[in-house]
Design a protein around this motif. Structure first.
Motif, PDB file in Angstrom:
ATOM      1  N   LEU A 158      -9.074   3.813  -4.612  1.00 20.59           N
ATOM      2  CA  LEU A 158      -9.642   4.203  -3.309  1.00 20.59           C
ATOM      3  C   LEU A 158      -8.746   3.739  -2.176  1.00 20.59           C
ATOM      4  O   LEU A 158      -9.198   3.200  -1.175  1.00 20.59           O
ATOM      5  CB  LEU A 158     -11.059   3.615  -3.181  1.00 20.59           C
ATOM      6  N   GLY A 159      -7.440   3.928  -2.349  1.00 24.36           N
ATOM      7  CA  GLY A 159      -6.490   3.585  -1.300  1.00 24.36           C
ATOM      8  C   GLY A 159      -6.240   4.789  -0.403  1.00 24.36           C
ATOM      9  O   GLY A 159      -7.140   5.611  -0.183  1.00 24.36           O
ATOM     10  N   LEU A 160      -5.008   4.908   0.110  1.00 23.70           N
ATOM     11  CA  LEU A 160      -4.700   6.006   1.029  1.00 23.70           C
ATOM     12  C   LEU A 160      -5.078   7.368   0.443  1.00 23.70           C
ATOM     13  O   LEU A 160      -5.779   8.162   1.078  1.00 23.70           O
ATOM     14  CB  LEU A 160      -3.202   6.000   1.374  1.00 23.70           C
ATOM     15  N   ILE A 161      -4.602   7.645  -0.776  1.00 22.56           N
ATOM     16  CA  ILE A 161      -4.814   8.979  -1.334  1.00 22.56           C
ATOM     17  C   ILE A 161      -6.265   9.151  -1.789  1.00 22.56           C
ATOM     18  O   ILE A 161      -6.904  10.172  -1.501  1.00 22.56           O
ATOM     19  CB  ILE A 161      -3.828   9.251  -2.494  1.00 22.56           C
TER      20      ILE A 161
ATOM     21  N   SER B 257     -10.290  -4.081  -7.135  1.00 26.24           N
ATOM     22  CA  SER B 257     -10.830  -5.291  -6.502  1.00 26.24           C
ATOM     23  C   SER B 257     -12.244  -5.063  -5.980  1.00 26.24           C
ATOM     24  O   SER B 257     -12.591  -3.966  -5.510  1.00 26.24           O
ATOM     25  CB  SER B 257      -9.920  -5.729  -5.349  1.00 26.24           C
TER      26      SER B 257
ATOM     27  N   THR C 117     -12.259  -3.925  -2.247  1.00 25.18           N
ATOM     28  CA  THR C 117     -12.110  -2.491  -1.965  1.00 25.18           C
ATOM     29  C   THR C 117     -13.390  -1.740  -2.331  1.00 25.18           C
ATOM     30  O   THR C 117     -13.829  -0.840  -1.607  1.00 25.18           O
ATOM     31  CB  THR C 117     -10.905  -1.901  -2.729  1.00 25.18           C
TER      32      THR C 117
ATOM     33  N   ILE D 108      -4.170   5.912  -8.435  1.00 23.37           N
ATOM     34  CA  ILE D 108      -3.716   4.527  -8.613  1.00 23.37           C
ATOM     35  C   ILE D 108      -2.201   4.527  -8.814  1.00 23.37           C
ATOM     36  O   ILE D 108      -1.612   5.588  -9.056  1.00 23.37           O
ATOM     37  CB  ILE D 108      -4.421   3.894  -9.834  1.00 23.37           C
TER      38      ILE D 108
ATOM     39  N   VAL E  22      -2.626  11.816  -9.009  1.00 24.50           N
ATOM     40  CA  VAL E  22      -1.874  12.149  -7.793  1.00 24.50           C
ATOM     41  C   VAL E  22      -0.514  11.443  -7.782  1.00 24.50           C
ATOM     42  O   VAL E  22       0.133  11.345  -6.743  1.00 24.50           O
ATOM     43  CB  VAL E  22      -2.665  11.742  -6.528  1.00 24.50           C
TER      44      VAL E  22
ATOM     45  N   SER F 283       3.248  10.004  -7.938  1.00 23.20           N
ATOM     46  CA  SER F 283       4.475  10.560  -7.370  1.00 23.20           C
ATOM     47  C   SER F 283       5.525  10.888  -8.425  1.00 23.20           C
ATOM     48  O   SER F 283       6.588  11.428  -8.094  1.00 23.20           O
ATOM     49  CB  SER F 283       5.067   9.563  -6.369  1.00 23.20           C
TER      50      SER F 283
ATOM     51  N   ALA G  86       2.129  14.502   0.312  1.00 22.95           N
ATOM     52  CA  ALA G  86       1.596  14.119   1.624  1.00 22.95           C
ATOM     53  C   ALA G  86       1.315  12.636   1.570  1.00 22.95           C
ATOM     54  O   ALA G  86       0.843  12.141   0.556  1.00 22.95           O
ATOM     55  CB  ALA G  86       0.298  14.864   1.903  1.00 22.95           C
TER      56      ALA G  86
ATOM     57  N   SER H 262      -1.863   1.865   3.504  1.00 22.88           N
ATOM     58  CA  SER H 262      -2.605   1.850   2.244  1.00 22.88           C
ATOM     59  C   SER H 262      -4.003   1.291   2.461  1.00 22.88           C
ATOM     60  O   SER H 262      -4.320   0.801   3.543  1.00 22.88           O
ATOM     61  CB  SER H 262      -1.881   1.043   1.153  1.00 22.88           C
ATOM     62  N   GLY H 263      -4.820   1.380   1.411  1.00 25.20           N
ATOM     63  CA  GLY H 263      -6.159   0.818   1.465  1.00 25.20           C
ATOM     64  C   GLY H 263      -7.234   1.834   1.800  1.00 25.20           C
ATOM     65  O   GLY H 263      -6.945   2.944   2.265  1.00 25.20           O
TER      66      GLY H 263
HETATM   67  P1  NAP Z   1      -2.917   2.445  -2.221  1.00 21.23           P
HETATM   68  O1  NAP Z   1      -3.363   2.801  -0.852  1.00 21.23           O
HETATM   69  O2  NAP Z   1      -2.185   1.177  -2.447  1.00 21.23           O
HETATM   70  O3  NAP Z   1      -4.209   2.470  -3.192  1.00 21.23           O
HETATM   71  C1  NAP Z   1      -4.148   2.232  -4.557  1.00 21.23           C
HETATM   72  C2  NAP Z   1      -5.563   2.123  -5.102  1.00 21.23           C
HETATM   73  O4  NAP Z   1      -5.487   1.975  -6.516  1.00 21.23           O
HETATM   74  C3  NAP Z   1      -6.327   0.899  -4.569  1.00 21.23           C
HETATM   75  O5  NAP Z   1      -7.678   1.262  -4.329  1.00 21.23           O
HETATM   76  C4  NAP Z   1      -6.254  -0.073  -5.753  1.00 21.23           C
HETATM   77  O6  NAP Z   1      -7.351  -0.943  -5.798  1.00 21.23           O
HETATM   78  C5  NAP Z   1      -6.311   0.883  -6.912  1.00 21.23           C
HETATM   79  N1  NAP Z   1      -5.777   0.331  -8.147  1.00 21.23           N
HETATM   80  C6  NAP Z   1      -4.560  -0.181  -8.386  1.00 21.23           C
HETATM   81  N2  NAP Z   1      -4.432  -0.542  -9.681  1.00 21.23           N
HETATM   82  C7  NAP Z   1      -5.627  -0.240 -10.265  1.00 21.23           C
HETATM   83  C8  NAP Z   1      -6.146  -0.382 -11.572  1.00 21.23           C
HETATM   84  N3  NAP Z   1      -5.419  -0.878 -12.570  1.00 21.23           N
HETATM   85  N4  NAP Z   1      -7.431   0.021 -11.809  1.00 21.23           N
HETATM   86  C9  NAP Z   1      -8.184   0.527 -10.831  1.00 21.23           C
HETATM   87  N5  NAP Z   1      -7.745   0.696  -9.558  1.00 21.23           N
HETATM   88  C10 NAP Z   1      -6.484   0.316  -9.296  1.00 21.23           C
HETATM   89  O7  NAP Z   1      -1.996   3.577  -2.881  1.00 21.23           O
HETATM   90  P2  NAP Z   1      -1.895   5.147  -2.560  1.00 21.23           P
HETATM   91  O8  NAP Z   1      -0.892   5.346  -1.482  1.00 21.23           O
HETATM   92  O9  NAP Z   1      -3.256   5.725  -2.418  1.00 21.23           O
HETATM   93  O10 NAP Z   1      -1.194   5.642  -3.908  1.00 21.23           O
HETATM   94  C11 NAP Z   1      -1.938   5.984  -5.049  1.00 21.23           C
HETATM   95  C12 NAP Z   1      -1.141   6.963  -5.890  1.00 21.23           C
HETATM   96  O11 NAP Z   1      -0.838   8.098  -5.085  1.00 21.23           O
HETATM   97  C13 NAP Z   1       0.188   6.439  -6.429  1.00 21.23           C
HETATM   98  O12 NAP Z   1       0.346   6.821  -7.765  1.00 21.23           O
HETATM   99  C14 NAP Z   1       1.225   7.122  -5.572  1.00 21.23           C
HETATM  100  O13 NAP Z   1       2.414   7.362  -6.308  1.00 21.23           O
HETATM  101  C15 NAP Z   1       0.522   8.413  -5.215  1.00 21.23           C
HETATM  102  N6  NAP Z   1       0.950   9.014  -3.924  1.00 21.23           N
HETATM  103  C16 NAP Z   1       1.103   8.235  -2.818  1.00 21.23           C
HETATM  104  C17 NAP Z   1       1.514   8.810  -1.638  1.00 21.23           C
HETATM  105  C18 NAP Z   1       1.732   7.961  -0.397  1.00 21.23           C
HETATM  106  O14 NAP Z   1       2.445   8.368   0.521  1.00 21.23           O
HETATM  107  N7  NAP Z   1       1.145   6.802  -0.305  1.00 21.23           N
HETATM  108  C19 NAP Z   1       1.720  10.197  -1.548  1.00 21.23           C
HETATM  109  C20 NAP Z   1       1.480  10.980  -2.676  1.00 21.23           C
HETATM  110  C21 NAP Z   1       1.103  10.385  -3.860  1.00 21.23           C
HETATM  111  P3  NAP Z   1      -7.437  -2.251  -4.834  1.00 21.23           P
HETATM  112  O15 NAP Z   1      -7.598  -1.733  -3.449  1.00 21.23           O
HETATM  113  O16 NAP Z   1      -8.646  -2.917  -5.316  1.00 21.23           O
HETATM  114  O17 NAP Z   1      -6.155  -2.986  -5.051  1.00 21.23           O
END
Ligand code: NAP
Length: 309
Positions: free
Chosen positions: A15-18, A41, A44, A75, A100, A102, A128, A133-134
């Protein structure tokens, strides 16, 4: 026959950015009757409930995916295999499992062995993002007019692919299909190497001895500042990208290094024509991106970067 949309229940793991942007986009588009969520966590998870991101939040990913018609792993790339193993037995027969991440080939390698035969595994990647994050960083418009690439493995069911395509269109995206390997090469040059260059140049500036850090910050509007935005991206996410798209990134970095050496030579020998020719060609690429609607021609200063990918 199942209606294409809406889904009865979507489960978002992460439940982060994406993940949070997807929750907002799902609500905006009326794409699901219910949204379930899980994040690793407790902080979150409780924030997600507090801000009304999801209808239900669960302490384990297995509980969140139970009964879901669409499950999306939002994730870090390196977490997808272990989480797939945890949810495998709880996935509903006929459900679509997507992600989702990368990077695509490594996710297929890590996740596919855990996918039951009655579940449709269709990996995806929305092109996108922001450097935030978060759970509070998401917004419904993140995917508007951006591409979402789906990389269905050979033999994936056409109806399931079309349902997922309709879902992403409902989130505002344009959708394209390609193989996982091709996706990884394209993204290596359009996203992964540019991030590596930004991380590197910001690191180099931080380590300089002859220019102080306060000077670097003070005069950053000369170009450096734009690299710092990219270099502020999530360290876990980007560590996993480079560990999992190694071959494509090394291939593109090799090409990049050769071209950089050619530029170095042009500067050393005062070859202004070579510099001028390259800088003219690169301007045309910028114009192409604006013409394709992937950025605006607005002057960079003061642009709301938080809402740009
Ligand atoms: P983010 O904001 O850091 O969020 C990651 C989320 O995943 C957080 O809610 C985290 O929980 C959770 N998480 C991490 N490890 C986990 C696990 N083992 N079990 C359950 N939950 C877990 O990251 P994001 O930017 O959304 O990226 C997520 C995915 O999208 C990645 O694979 C990334 O490659 C892809 N993506 C990112 C972007 C970008 O620009 N950011 C763009 C396209 C695709 P906590 O909050 O509790 O730590």
């Amino acid at each position: 026959m199942t209606a294409i949309l809406p889904f009865d229940k979507v489960a978002l793991i992460g439940l982060g950015l994406i993940g949070s942007s997807l929750a907002h986009a799902i609500r905006r588009g009326g794409l699901s009757s219910r949204i379930a969520g899980h994040a690793q966590s407790a902080a979150t998870r409780s924030k997600a409930m507090e801000i009304g991101l999801v209808d239900e939040v669960h302490d384990t990913p297995a509980l969140a995916v139970a009964g879901a018609d669409l499950v999306i792993l939002c994730i870090p790339v390196g977490a997808c295999g272990p989480v797939a193993a945890q949810i495998s037995a709880s996935l509903k027969p006929g459900a679509i499992l997507s992600d989702v991440g990368s990077v695509k080939a490594a996710i297929i390698r890590d996740v596919a062995p855990h996918v039951p035969s009655a579940v449709h595994f269709i990996p995806g990647h929305p092109i996108a993002g922001t450097e935030q994050s978060g759970p509070e960083s998401g917004f419904a418009e993140l995917f508007d007019q951006r591409w979402c690439v789906l990389t269905p493995p050979p033999g994936a069911e056409e109806t399931a692919i079309e349902r997922l395509e309709a879902f992403w269109r409902g989130c505002g995206s344009n959708v394209e299909r390609m193989t996982a390997e091709h996706h990884d090469l394209v993204l290596a040059i359009t996203s992964h190497v540019p991030h590596l260059i930004a991380y590197n140049i910001v690191g180099t500036a931080a380590d300089l001895e002859t220019v102080t850090q306060s000077e670097v910050i003070k005069f950053s509007a000369g170009g450096f500042r734009d690299f710092t935005r990219i270099a502020a991206s999530d360290p876990v996410m980007w560590r996993d990208v480079f560990l999992n798209n190694r071959d494509a990134v090394l291939e593109m970095l090799g090409r990049f290094s050769e071209d950089l050496s050619a530029l170095q030579r042009a500067i050393r020998w005062g070859d202004g024509d070579a510099l001028f020719d390259l800088f003219t060609r690169t301007r045309a690429i910028r114009r192409g991106i604006i013409d394709a609607g992937q950025d605006s021609a607005t002057a960079d200063f003061g642009r709301p970067h938080g809402k740009q990918s």
